[in-house]
Design a protein around this motif. Structure first.
Motif, PDB file in Angstrom:
ATOM      1  N   TRP A  47      -6.546  14.737   3.689  1.00 50.09           N
ATOM      2  CA  TRP A  47      -7.384  13.767   2.944  1.00 50.09           C
ATOM      3  C   TRP A  47      -8.595  13.449   3.823  1.00 50.09           C
ATOM      4  CZ3 TRP A  47      -9.855   9.107   2.310  1.00 50.09           C
ATOM      5  CH2 TRP A  47     -10.001   8.630   0.989  1.00 50.09           C
ATOM      6  N   TYR A  51     -14.130   4.793   2.139  1.00 50.69           N
ATOM      7  CA  TYR A  51     -13.944   3.526   1.410  1.00 50.69           C
ATOM      8  C   TYR A  51     -15.185   2.703   1.699  1.00 50.69           C
ATOM      9  CZ  TYR A  51      -9.036   4.306   0.228  1.00 50.69           C
ATOM     10  OH  TYR A  51      -7.868   4.803  -0.318  1.00 50.69           O
ATOM     11  N   ILE A  72      -8.404  -1.756  -0.877  1.00 50.73           N
ATOM     12  CA  ILE A  72      -7.690  -2.130   0.347  1.00 50.73           C
ATOM     13  C   ILE A  72      -8.351  -3.398   0.901  1.00 50.73           C
ATOM     14  CG2 ILE A  72      -7.064  -1.440   2.683  1.00 50.73           C
ATOM     15  CD1 ILE A  72      -7.204   1.480   1.799  1.00 50.73           C
ATOM     16  N   GLY A  77      -3.588  -2.150   6.175  1.00 51.79           N
ATOM     17  CA  GLY A  77      -3.553  -0.711   6.407  1.00 51.79           C
ATOM     18  C   GLY A  77      -4.430  -0.308   7.586  1.00 51.79           C
ATOM     19  N   VAL A  78      -4.539   0.994   7.784  1.00 51.23           N
ATOM     20  CA  VAL A  78      -5.361   1.500   8.888  1.00 51.23           C
ATOM     21  C   VAL A  78      -6.844   1.286   8.550  1.00 51.23           C
ATOM     22  CG1 VAL A  78      -5.806   3.470  10.382  1.00 51.23           C
ATOM     23  CG2 VAL A  78      -3.569   3.246   9.289  1.00 51.23           C
ATOM     24  N   CYS A  79      -7.197   1.535   7.287  1.00 54.29           N
ATOM     25  CA  CYS A  79      -8.603   1.382   6.874  1.00 54.29           C
ATOM     26  C   CYS A  79      -9.062  -0.065   7.007  1.00 54.29           C
ATOM     27  CB  CYS A  79      -8.783   1.854   5.427  1.00 54.29           C
ATOM     28  SG  CYS A  79      -8.625   3.635   5.233  1.00 54.29           S
ATOM     29  N   HIS A 100       0.800   0.403   7.389  1.00 53.82           N
ATOM     30  CA  HIS A 100       0.143   1.634   6.927  1.00 53.82           C
ATOM     31  C   HIS A 100       0.325   1.779   5.418  1.00 53.82           C
ATOM     32  CE1 HIS A 100       0.523   5.976   5.832  1.00 53.82           C
ATOM     33  NE2 HIS A 100      -0.673   5.962   6.346  1.00 53.82           N
ATOM     34  N   ILE A 101      -0.742   2.156   4.725  1.00 53.55           N
ATOM     35  CA  ILE A 101      -0.679   2.344   3.277  1.00 53.55           C
ATOM     36  C   ILE A 101      -0.551   3.844   3.006  1.00 53.55           C
ATOM     37  CG2 ILE A 101      -1.907   2.024   1.105  1.00 53.55           C
ATOM     38  CD1 ILE A 101      -3.480  -0.263   2.633  1.00 53.55           C
ATOM     39  N   CYS A 103      -0.809   6.913   0.950  1.00 53.39           N
ATOM     40  CA  CYS A 103      -1.390   7.447  -0.283  1.00 53.39           C
ATOM     41  C   CYS A 103      -0.833   8.835  -0.556  1.00 53.39           C
ATOM     42  CB  CYS A 103      -2.910   7.508  -0.165  1.00 53.39           C
ATOM     43  SG  CYS A 103      -3.656   5.879  -0.100  1.00 53.39           S
ATOM     44  N   GLU A 110      -3.584   9.675  11.377  1.00 53.60           N
ATOM     45  CA  GLU A 110      -4.777   9.223  10.658  1.00 53.60           C
ATOM     46  C   GLU A 110      -5.821   8.726  11.649  1.00 53.60           C
ATOM     47  OE1 GLU A 110      -3.677   6.585   7.534  1.00 53.60           O
ATOM     48  OE2 GLU A 110      -5.716   6.098   6.957  1.00 53.60           O
ATOM     49  N   ASP A 126     -12.307   7.844   6.459  1.00 54.73           N
ATOM     50  CA  ASP A 126     -10.862   7.955   6.706  1.00 54.73           C
ATOM     51  C   ASP A 126     -10.456   9.425   6.635  1.00 54.73           C
ATOM     52  OD1 ASP A 126      -8.109   7.519   6.863  1.00 54.73           O
ATOM     53  OD2 ASP A 126      -7.923   6.978   4.738  1.00 54.73           O
ATOM     54  N   ASP A 128      -6.950  11.917   7.089  1.00 49.84           N
ATOM     55  CA  ASP A 128      -5.490  11.971   7.235  1.00 49.84           C
ATOM     56  C   ASP A 128      -5.051  13.384   7.573  1.00 49.84           C
ATOM     57  OD1 ASP A 128      -5.690   9.423   6.266  1.00 49.84           O
ATOM     58  OD2 ASP A 128      -4.235   9.689   4.643  1.00 49.84           O
TER      59      ASP A 128
END
Ligand code: SME
Length: 159
Positions: A47, A51, A72, A77-79, A100-101, A103, A110, A126, A128
């Motif tokens: 990914w 965002y 978010i 989360g990380v973001c 952590h979210i 997806c 990440e 972001d 991943d």
């Protein structure tokens, strides 16, 4: 990748991104091509995308990969953590990062790089990976370079 290879790789990638975005200022167009280039060129990535901060929370922007969670909150989360701290966050093992979210269930590591426009937080990039510990300090520096190229090419105030 060969030892010492990441620096040269990211320098070439930043040059390629600058050429790709040359002459275009539109934030959606440039974010889309930045995400596509990162997704296409980086090894072991599932990914890659943006965002953007809208109305006080992060909202998904142009990306490549599986459909993602749309909103978010800052600090989540990380973001949301990278956005709130305004620093790059590298997570070697997403299962060890509280909050952590997920997806894509395949994601194992990440990295999130904030996009700061002057003093304003514009959003985050972001990336991943399905590989544990995929990202190190060279990736952090290289992706920050990509974000700088994206920002200097782009009219972020029109986002
Ligand atoms: N894992 C992120 C959410 C976004 S997806 O990875 C695309 C997070 O914890 O903020």
């Amino acid at each position: 990748m060969a030892l010492g290879g990441k620096e040269a790789f990211y320098t070439a990638l930043a040059d390629e991104l600058a050429a790709l975005l040359d002459g275009e200022r539109d934030p959606i167009a440039n974010a889309a091509n930045t995400a596509a280039l990162a997704y296409d060129r980086l090894e072991h990535v599932n990914w890659a995308g943006f965002y953007f901060l809208r109305g006080g929370e992060l909202v998904v922007g142009p990306f490549q990969g599986k459909p993602a969670c749309v909103r978010i909150p800052l600090g989540k989360g990380v973001c949301g953590t990278a956005a709130q701290r305004r620093t790059t966050v590298v997570v070697p093992d997403v299962h060890a990062f509280p909050g952590h979210i997920a997806c894509d269930a395949n994601s194992r590591s990440e990295i999130v790089v904030p996009v700061i426009d002057g003093s304003r937080l514009a959003g985050v990039l972001d990336i991943d990976s399905p590989v544990l510990g995929r990202f190190d300090a060279h990736d952090a520096a290289g992706l920050a370079h990509m974000v700088r190229v994206f920002q200097s090419a782009t009219a972020l105030d029109t986002l």
